[in-house]
Design a protein around this motif. Structure first.
Motif, mmCIF file in Angstrom:
data_model
loop_
_atom_site.group_PDB
_atom_site.id
_atom_site.type_symbol
_atom_site.label_atom_id
_atom_site.label_comp_id
_atom_site.label_asym_id
_atom_site.label_seq_id
_atom_site.Cartn_x
_atom_site.Cartn_y
_atom_site.Cartn_z
ATOM 1 N N TYR A 14 10.824 -28.240 29.387
ATOM 2 C CA TYR A 14 9.644 -27.449 29.056
ATOM 3 C C TYR A 14 8.460 -27.974 29.853
ATOM 4 O O TYR A 14 8.235 -29.184 29.912
ATOM 5 N N ILE A 15 7.718 -27.042 30.441
ATOM 6 C CA ILE A 15 6.570 -27.370 31.281
ATOM 7 C C ILE A 15 5.357 -26.614 30.766
ATOM 8 O O ILE A 15 5.446 -25.428 30.442
ATOM 9 N N ALA A 16 4.209 -27.294 30.699
ATOM 10 C CA ALA A 16 2.930 -26.645 30.406
ATOM 11 C C ALA A 16 2.262 -26.319 31.737
ATOM 12 O O ALA A 16 2.298 -27.125 32.664
ATOM 13 N N LEU A 17 1.653 -25.140 31.813
ATOM 14 C CA LEU A 17 0.946 -24.704 33.016
ATOM 15 C C LEU A 17 -0.478 -24.343 32.635
ATOM 16 O O LEU A 17 -0.710 -23.754 31.573
ATOM 17 N N GLY A 18 -1.426 -24.667 33.502
ATOM 18 C CA GLY A 18 -2.817 -24.307 33.264
ATOM 19 C C GLY A 18 -3.531 -24.089 34.580
ATOM 20 O O GLY A 18 -3.150 -24.640 35.612
ATOM 21 N N ALA A 19 -4.567 -23.248 34.536
ATOM 22 C CA ALA A 19 -5.390 -22.982 35.720
ATOM 23 C C ALA A 19 -6.763 -22.528 35.261
ATOM 24 O O ALA A 19 -6.881 -21.807 34.264
ATOM 25 N N ASN A 20 -7.815 -22.971 35.993
ATOM 26 C CA ASN A 20 -9.156 -22.466 35.666
ATOM 27 C C ASN A 20 -10.004 -22.166 36.902
ATOM 28 O O ASN A 20 -11.193 -21.931 36.792
ATOM 29 N N LEU A 21 -9.389 -22.145 38.071
ATOM 30 C CA LEU A 21 -10.096 -21.761 39.299
ATOM 31 C C LEU A 21 -9.345 -20.621 39.970
ATOM 32 O O LEU A 21 -8.112 -20.569 39.916
ATOM 33 N N GLY A 22 -10.066 -19.742 40.633
ATOM 34 C CA GLY A 22 -9.442 -18.655 41.370
ATOM 35 C C GLY A 22 -8.832 -17.626 40.437
ATOM 36 O O GLY A 22 -9.258 -17.454 39.289
ATOM 37 N N ASP A 23 -7.817 -16.918 40.921
ATOM 38 C CA ASP A 23 -7.099 -15.923 40.129
ATOM 39 C C ASP A 23 -6.073 -16.669 39.271
ATOM 40 O O ASP A 23 -4.948 -16.939 39.711
ATOM 41 N N ARG A 24 -6.499 -17.024 38.085
ATOM 42 C CA ARG A 24 -5.693 -17.898 37.224
ATOM 43 C C ARG A 24 -4.305 -17.321 36.949
ATOM 44 O O ARG A 24 -3.300 -18.030 37.071
ATOM 45 N N GLU A 25 -4.238 -16.061 36.580
ATOM 46 C CA GLU A 25 -2.950 -15.438 36.273
ATOM 47 C C GLU A 25 -2.031 -15.423 37.488
ATOM 48 O O GLU A 25 -0.854 -15.788 37.394
#
Length: 183
Positions: A14-25
């Motif tokens: 199981y991996i957690a993924l996160g993003a808050n810059l650019g096109d996050r999706e």
């Protein structure tokens, strides 16, 4: 050239993924695709996407967080190396601790295995303290998961005083491995 260590059998991770810059999706979907394209990894399930408040360093944009389940023949250390390479391909720069990032991939759990090295801690040492990890993880861990992760995730969520800052954003519409085209 990096040598990739593999297991003879596969493990569910199981991996957690996160993003808050650019096109996050788009970045999160690209990370999933890059992982799934690796010969030692098959992505099985992805959680919904959640918009979350930043934790730690608060002066930054909101994150989109999610989790994925995958089947892998890689050792946990080799899987982590592939994850770090994926972050680098997607433009991850480590400038400010807990600061803004194009993508963040955290290895949370590999079938109940434990590791405590300078390179890897399993299970992830703070996963049961973070709503932005547990809420998406609860979407994808099956009740029959053999290593006890289902119960631990749900117990931790029940005991968590504050699940604030985690808001449903959208369903993941990533194509599952069952419809992936062969090459």
């Amino acid at each position: 050239m990096t040598t990739i260590q593999t297991f003879t059998d596969s493990s569910e991770a199981y991996i957690a993924l996160g993003a808050n810059l650019g096109d996050r999706e788009a970045t999160l979907k690209e990370a999933i695709s890059l992982l799934d394209e690796h010969p030692g990894i098959t992505v099985l399930r992805c959680s919904n996407m959640y918009e979350t408040d930043p934790v730690g360093y608060a002066d930054q944009p909101d994150f989109v967080n999610m989790a994925i389940a995958l089947q892998t023949t890689l050792t946990p250390e080799a899987l982590l190396d592939v994850m770090l390479q994926t972050e680098q391909v997607l433009g991850r720069k480590r400038i400010v601790k807990n600061g803004p990032r194009t993508v963040d991939l955290d290895l949370l759990w590999v079938e109940g295995q434990q590791s405590a090295t300078a390179h890897l801690a399993l299970p992830h040492p703070r996963m049961f303290e973070r709503a932005f990890v547990l809420v998406p993880l609860a979407d994808i861990v099956p009740t029959e998961e053999a290593s006890g992760l289902y119960r631990r995730v749900h117990d931790a969520l029940e005991q968590m005083d504050d699940k604030g800052g985690v808001r449903f954003w959208k369903a993941c519409n990533w194509a599952s491995a069952s419809v992936r085209s062969g090459s």
